[in-house]
Design an enzyme around this catalytic site. Structure first.
Site, PDB file in Angstrom:
ATOM      1  N   GLU A  27      -3.255   0.049   8.237  1.00 22.48           N
ATOM      2  CA  GLU A  27      -2.040   0.411   8.992  1.00 22.48           C
ATOM      3  C   GLU A  27      -2.151  -0.145  10.401  1.00 22.48           C
ATOM      4  OE1 GLU A  27      -0.993   4.590   9.330  1.00 22.48           O
ATOM      5  OE2 GLU A  27      -1.331   4.929   7.192  1.00 22.48           O
TER       6      GLU A  27
ATOM      7  N   TYR B  89      -4.126   1.880  15.798  1.00 17.13           N
ATOM      8  CA  TYR B  89      -2.919   1.988  16.616  1.00 17.13           C
ATOM      9  C   TYR B  89      -3.176   1.768  18.097  1.00 17.13           C
ATOM     10  CZ  TYR B  89      -0.314   3.463  12.548  1.00 17.13           C
ATOM     11  OH  TYR B  89       0.300   3.478  11.323  1.00 17.13           O
TER      12      TYR B  89
ATOM     13  N   HIS C  39      -2.494  11.048   0.526  1.00 22.63           N
ATOM     14  CA  HIS C  39      -1.997  10.885   1.898  1.00 22.63           C
ATOM     15  C   HIS C  39      -1.409  12.234   2.333  1.00 22.63           C
ATOM     16  CE1 HIS C  39      -0.659   7.551   4.855  1.00 22.63           C
ATOM     17  NE2 HIS C  39      -0.310   8.694   5.425  1.00 22.63           N
TER      18      HIS C  39
ATOM     19  N   GLU D 280      -6.893   8.717   6.112  1.00 25.26           N
ATOM     20  CA  GLU D 280      -7.200   9.403   7.374  1.00 25.26           C
ATOM     21  C   GLU D 280      -7.665  10.844   7.175  1.00 25.26           C
ATOM     22  OE1 GLU D 280      -4.026   9.055  10.232  1.00 25.26           O
ATOM     23  OE2 GLU D 280      -4.149   6.875  10.289  1.00 25.26           O
TER      24      GLU D 280
ATOM     25  N   ASN E 101      -6.895   2.267   9.932  1.00 28.10           N
ATOM     26  CA  ASN E 101      -5.550   2.367  10.493  1.00 28.10           C
ATOM     27  C   ASN E 101      -5.720   2.281  12.006  1.00 28.10           C
ATOM     28  OD1 ASN E 101      -4.798   2.805   7.875  1.00 28.10           O
ATOM     29  ND2 ASN E 101      -4.312   4.974   8.139  1.00 28.10           N
TER      30      ASN E 101
ATOM     31  N   ARG F   1       0.860  -1.183   0.000  1.00 28.73           N
ATOM     32  CA  ARG F   1       0.000   0.000   0.000  1.00 28.73           C
ATOM     33  C   ARG F   1       0.895   1.232   0.000  1.00 28.73           C
ATOM     34  NH1 ARG F   1      -2.170   3.054   4.946  1.00 28.73           N
ATOM     35  NH2 ARG F   1      -2.867   4.864   3.796  1.00 28.73           N
TER      36      ARG F   1
END
Ligand code: FCB
Length: 439
Positions: free
Chosen positions: A352, A295, A125, A170, A293, A81
């Protein structure tokens, strides 16, 4: 103990990949006709990026992409990606096309395909062409139209070879940091400009989906969201309300209109003045997957200095943290995937997930291995409990330019020596390769 993907219940066609983004790895910022982006500009501002770092050279992926593709092939990564740099393809954001920029991604895509690695291209991005920012950027509706034109250009050029497309990475983090907190490009802190930016980014997503769908036969399309469990710092009503608002800003401002066709309740009034008849139908286009994504859980609290009156709170004192200070709670992966599954009912791709370290310490990155292993196991739990998770991309293939953290925050499974550009797989890269191979 070694863990096998199959032991955890991942189907054989589960996709294991690695992720990067253009501004963070490519470098060659002033080469072959690339125009400046808002991040090039942000990096020239005083004291905004640690150590005054910039993306001018980054990992020099623009020149070393062949080595990086070989590295991925050696690791057994099945999908890559990456993002396309809008200002490399259209230096002024619209109008004249830069053939040299287009040719770079031809070469990258072809070398991926030669090695059997599936290209997953993200259109955006965070590197808005500066020339478009000068015309209003994401606060101007026109930018949504120019983004759709840019999407069509990419679809026509690469759609014969690239079938997996992400529209925007995002959008919530980009717009909160860029237009509400002022912590990232374009460094604005204004509530109504943020509300406008949210709506334009959503319109841009919808327009890009239509362009890709029309021009790429067999396209598989999604948007890529930062979506994390969002909790109040304290259990008092003001904090609970701040967390509910922060949850809408961070997690729901984009997926809700894109997938459910409506803005979340606490934001609707602020965005309403910018919504024209038919807009929600333009935004809510059928898509194929939800890119997340993931985290760490987030903690929110009231903050009168922030334009929305809320912001980040502190995690509980006893919560373990990563080297860059992010909470460590592997079970949050399962919780998050199940929340997304229940609310949006789409196949999910973890686009991610990774661990940041501050130290150069280098190759024996045991905490990163622990993080990846525990998060992948938690993803398996979510799969087992019904979430339709189809793939996982580690962030990141390479240590790279970590936005305001510059080169001091390292997320790579492959170490990059930024003085020499030498790449060395860390223990985590070996672990991931072994995990994929055995699965
Ligand atoms: C995400 C970004 C990515 C990288 C990681 C650590 O928010 O999408 O570019 O910075 O965080």
């Amino acid at each position: 103990m070694r863990t096998k993907a199959a032991d955890l219940g991942f189907p054989p066609d589960f996709l294991w990949g690695a992720s990067t983004s253009a501004y963070q790895v490519e470098g060659a910022a002033k080469e072959d006709g690339r125009g400046p982006s808002i991040w090039d500009t942000f990096c020239t501002l005083k004291d905004r990026v640690d150590h005054g770092d910039t993306g001018d050279v980054a990992c020099d992926h623009y020149h070393r992409y062949r080595d990086d593709v070989r590295l991925m092939a050696d690791l057994g990564v099945r999908a890559y990606r990456f993002s396309l740099a809008w200002p490399r393809l259209l230096p002024r954001g619209k109008g004249a096309v830069n053939e040299k920029g287009l040719a770079f991604y031809d070469r990258l895509i072809d070398s991926l395909l030669e090695r059997g690695i599936e290209p997953w291209a993200c259109l955006y991005h965070w590197d808005l062409p500066q020339a478009l920012h000068d015309l209003g950027g994401w606060t101007s509706r026109d930018t949504a139209g120019w983004f759709a034109d840019y999407a069509a250009l990419c679809a026509r050029r690469y759609g014969d070879r690239v079938k997996h497309w992400g529209t925007i990475n995002e959008p919530s983090v980009h717009s909160i940091f860029g237009y509400a907190f002022g912590w990232g490009a374009p460094s604005i802190a204004d509530r109504s400009m943020h509300a406008r930016a949210i709506h334009t980014l959503n319109l841009a997503h919808g327009g890009a989906v239509d362009a890709l769908r029309a021009l790429v036969p067999g396209a598989s399309i999604g948007c890529i969201h930062s979506h994390q469990p969002c909790r109040p710092e304290r259990d008092d009503p003001a904090c609970v309300e701040a967390a509910a608002l922060f949850d809408e800003l961070w997690n729901r401002a984009f997926p809700d209109p894109q997938i459910l066709g409506a803005y979340p309740p606490r934001l609707a009034e602020a965005i309403e003045p910018y919504v024209q008849p038919g807009d929600l139908a333009r935004i809510c286009r059928p898509i194929d997957w939800f890119g997340v994504n993931h985290y760490a859980p987030m903690y929110a609290a009231p903050n009168p200095d922030m334009v929305w009156g809320c912001g980040f709170g502190a995690p509980p004192d006893d919560m373990p943290r990563s080297d860059v200070g992010w909470p460590l709670e592997p079970a949050a992966m399962r919780e998050n995937l199940l929340t997304i599954h229940r609310r949006y009912r789409l196949p999910i791709v973890v686009t991610e997930n990774g661990y940041g370290s501050k130290s150069e310490a280098g190759l024996a990155d045991t905490p990163r291995v622990d993080y990846l292993r525990a998060n992948i196991a938690s993803m398996a739990d979510a799969l087992h409990d019904g979430a339709d998770v189809r793939g996982y991309f580690v962030w990141s293939l390479l240590d790279n330019f970590e936005w305001g953290g510059g080169y001091g925050s390292r997320f790579g499974i492959v170490h990059v020596d930024f003085a020499t550009q030498v790449r060395t797989p860390k223990v985590s890269a070996r672990w991931y390769a072994d995990f994929i191979r055995r699965g």
